[in-house]
Design a protein around this motif. Structure first.
Motif, mmCIF file in Angstrom:
data_model
loop_
_atom_site.group_PDB
_atom_site.id
_atom_site.type_symbol
_atom_site.label_atom_id
_atom_site.label_comp_id
_atom_site.label_asym_id
_atom_site.label_seq_id
_atom_site.Cartn_x
_atom_site.Cartn_y
_atom_site.Cartn_z
ATOM 1 N N GLU A 1 34.792 -48.069 -3.162
ATOM 2 C CA GLU A 1 33.779 -47.565 -4.065
ATOM 3 C C GLU A 1 32.422 -47.786 -3.420
ATOM 4 O OE1 GLU A 1 32.090 -49.240 -8.076
ATOM 5 O OE2 GLU A 1 33.911 -48.089 -8.469
ATOM 6 N N VAL A 2 31.621 -46.714 -3.387
ATOM 7 C CA VAL A 2 30.307 -46.772 -2.763
ATOM 8 C C VAL A 2 29.279 -46.144 -3.695
ATOM 9 C CG1 VAL A 2 31.242 -46.734 -0.424
ATOM 10 C CG2 VAL A 2 30.636 -44.581 -1.532
ATOM 11 N N SER A 3 28.020 -46.273 -3.331
ATOM 12 C CA SER A 3 26.943 -45.663 -4.104
ATOM 13 C C SER A 3 26.997 -44.149 -3.970
ATOM 14 C CB SER A 3 25.597 -46.161 -3.596
ATOM 15 O OG SER A 3 25.383 -45.685 -2.274
ATOM 16 N N LEU A 4 26.323 -43.455 -4.879
ATOM 17 C CA LEU A 4 26.263 -42.001 -4.810
ATOM 18 C C LEU A 4 25.598 -41.547 -3.514
ATOM 19 C CD1 LEU A 4 26.745 -39.233 -6.079
ATOM 20 C CD2 LEU A 4 24.528 -39.465 -7.202
ATOM 21 N N SER A 5 24.547 -42.232 -3.096
ATOM 22 C CA SER A 5 23.853 -41.804 -1.876
ATOM 23 C C SER A 5 24.770 -41.874 -0.660
ATOM 24 C CB SER A 5 22.584 -42.628 -1.652
ATOM 25 O OG SER A 5 22.897 -43.983 -1.461
ATOM 26 N N LEU A 6 25.588 -42.908 -0.540
ATOM 27 C CA LEU A 6 26.523 -42.976 0.577
ATOM 28 C C LEU A 6 27.634 -41.950 0.396
ATOM 29 C CD1 LEU A 6 27.395 -44.134 3.211
ATOM 30 C CD2 LEU A 6 28.504 -46.003 1.999
ATOM 31 N N GLY A 7 28.071 -41.724 -0.836
ATOM 32 C CA GLY A 7 29.084 -40.696 -1.083
ATOM 33 C C GLY A 7 28.611 -39.330 -0.639
ATOM 34 N N ILE A 8 27.351 -39.019 -0.906
ATOM 35 C CA ILE A 8 26.791 -37.736 -0.471
ATOM 36 C C ILE A 8 26.746 -37.672 1.046
ATOM 37 C CG2 ILE A 8 24.661 -36.373 -0.413
ATOM 38 C CD1 ILE A 8 24.244 -37.306 -3.362
ATOM 39 N N ARG A 9 26.428 -38.786 1.680
ATOM 40 C CA ARG A 9 26.419 -38.805 3.146
ATOM 41 C C ARG A 9 27.816 -38.571 3.723
ATOM 42 N NH1 ARG A 9 22.411 -43.355 2.287
ATOM 43 N NH2 ARG A 9 20.447 -42.307 2.548
ATOM 44 N N LEU A 10 28.851 -38.988 2.998
ATOM 45 C CA LEU A 10 30.216 -38.709 3.451
ATOM 46 C C LEU A 10 30.460 -37.208 3.524
ATOM 47 C CD1 LEU A 10 32.283 -41.276 1.365
ATOM 48 C CD2 LEU A 10 31.933 -41.305 3.833
ATOM 49 N N LEU A 11 29.784 -36.454 2.652
ATOM 50 C CA LEU A 11 29.964 -35.010 2.620
ATOM 51 C C LEU A 11 29.230 -34.308 3.753
ATOM 52 C CD1 LEU A 11 29.382 -34.458 -1.197
ATOM 53 C CD2 LEU A 11 31.575 -34.530 0.001
ATOM 54 N N SER A 12 28.284 -34.989 4.368
ATOM 55 C CA SER A 12 27.458 -34.316 5.368
ATOM 56 C C SER A 12 27.688 -34.880 6.758
ATOM 57 C CB SER A 12 25.990 -34.373 4.961
ATOM 58 O OG SER A 12 25.573 -35.716 4.799
ATOM 59 N N ASN A 13 26.787 -35.678 7.266
ATOM 60 C CA ASN A 13 26.820 -36.131 8.644
ATOM 61 C C ASN A 13 26.922 -37.650 8.705
ATOM 62 O OD1 ASN A 13 26.571 -36.400 11.358
ATOM 63 N ND2 ASN A 13 24.446 -35.770 11.485
ATOM 64 N N PRO A 14 28.116 -38.209 8.644
ATOM 65 C CA PRO A 14 28.261 -39.668 8.555
ATOM 66 C C PRO A 14 28.140 -40.375 9.909
ATOM 67 C CG PRO A 14 30.401 -38.648 8.522
ATOM 68 C CD PRO A 14 29.379 -37.521 8.579
ATOM 69 N N HIS A 15 27.197 -41.291 9.987
ATOM 70 C CA HIS A 15 27.072 -42.174 11.148
ATOM 71 C C HIS A 15 26.571 -43.512 10.637
ATOM 72 C CE1 HIS A 15 27.837 -39.035 14.018
ATOM 73 N NE2 HIS A 15 26.975 -38.264 13.371
ATOM 74 N N MET A 16 27.483 -44.367 10.249
ATOM 75 C CA MET A 16 27.109 -45.652 9.667
ATOM 76 C C MET A 16 26.884 -46.673 10.777
ATOM 77 S SD MET A 16 29.101 -47.871 6.821
ATOM 78 C CE MET A 16 28.417 -46.974 5.456
ATOM 79 N N THR A 17 25.943 -47.551 10.572
ATOM 80 C CA THR A 17 25.696 -48.628 11.516
ATOM 81 C C THR A 17 26.204 -49.933 10.935
ATOM 82 O OG1 THR A 17 23.511 -49.041 10.594
ATOM 83 C CG2 THR A 17 23.642 -47.497 12.434
ATOM 84 N N GLU A 18 26.554 -50.869 11.811
ATOM 85 C CA GLU A 18 26.984 -52.190 11.361
ATOM 86 C C GLU A 18 25.827 -53.157 11.503
ATOM 87 O OE1 GLU A 18 30.715 -55.239 11.825
ATOM 88 O OE2 GLU A 18 30.606 -53.462 13.051
ATOM 89 N N ASP A 19 25.706 -54.035 10.560
ATOM 90 C CA ASP A 19 24.596 -54.949 10.443
ATOM 91 C C ASP A 19 25.192 -56.363 10.479
ATOM 92 O OD1 ASP A 19 21.810 -55.163 8.451
ATOM 93 O OD2 ASP A 19 23.347 -56.678 8.218
ATOM 94 N N PRO A 20 24.478 -57.396 10.886
ATOM 95 C CA PRO A 20 25.054 -58.747 10.933
ATOM 96 C C PRO A 20 25.630 -59.230 9.603
ATOM 97 C CG PRO A 20 22.950 -58.697 12.052
ATOM 98 C CD PRO A 20 23.134 -57.337 11.412
ATOM 99 N N GLN A 21 25.123 -58.732 8.479
ATOM 100 C CA GLN A 21 25.669 -59.136 7.180
ATOM 101 C C GLN A 21 26.895 -58.302 6.779
ATOM 102 O OE1 GLN A 21 22.119 -58.457 7.152
ATOM 103 N NE2 GLN A 21 21.667 -60.604 7.505
ATOM 104 N N GLY A 22 27.353 -57.413 7.612
ATOM 105 C CA GLY A 22 28.510 -56.579 7.288
ATOM 106 C C GLY A 22 28.098 -55.136 7.147
#
Length: 113
Positions: free
Chosen positions: A85-106
């Motif tokens: 389960e993710v926020s709506l903003s991340l869900g919308i990004r799944l529909l378009s151009n996904p490039h997630m970065t990893e951060d030291p906190q996860g």
């Protein structure tokens, strides 16, 4: 993106965007498990990935997808079937151009577009 106006009568997802069949719910009584089954069934009918977007009044929209589909976009391995389960903003990004970065906190909802 077009809304499926006959989906109540004929079945099917509320809308299809790219590889995703999207089911949208806005109700005061949450029935996420029931809605997820509906989303999966409808996605199978159109050979797409299921996505459930839902919320109660005055609450933020939430998005549910399978861990398999999420990880396929961002890399990694799924050991067993789970949902994410993710926020709506991340869900919308799944529909378009996904490039997630990893951060030291996860994993963060920072996306490079």
């Amino acid at each position: 993106m077009d809304r499926n106006l006959v989906q109540t009568r004929e079945g099917g997802a509320d809308t299809v965007v790219g590889d995703w069949a999207i089911e949208v719910k806005r109700q005061e009584t949450l029935s996420v498990a029931v809605w997820w089954v509906q989303a999966v069934d409808q996605a199978k009918r159109v050979n797409k990935k299921p996505m459930l977007i839902y919320r109660k009044s005055r609450m933020p929209w939430r998005v549910i997808v399978t861990a398999q589909d999420f990880i396929a976009l961002y890399g990694g391995t799924v050991i067993f079937d789970e949902l994410i389960e993710v926020s709506l903003s991340l869900g919308i990004r799944l529909l378009s151009n996904p490039h997630m970065t990893e951060d030291p906190q996860g994993w963060q909802t920072k996306v490079n577009i």
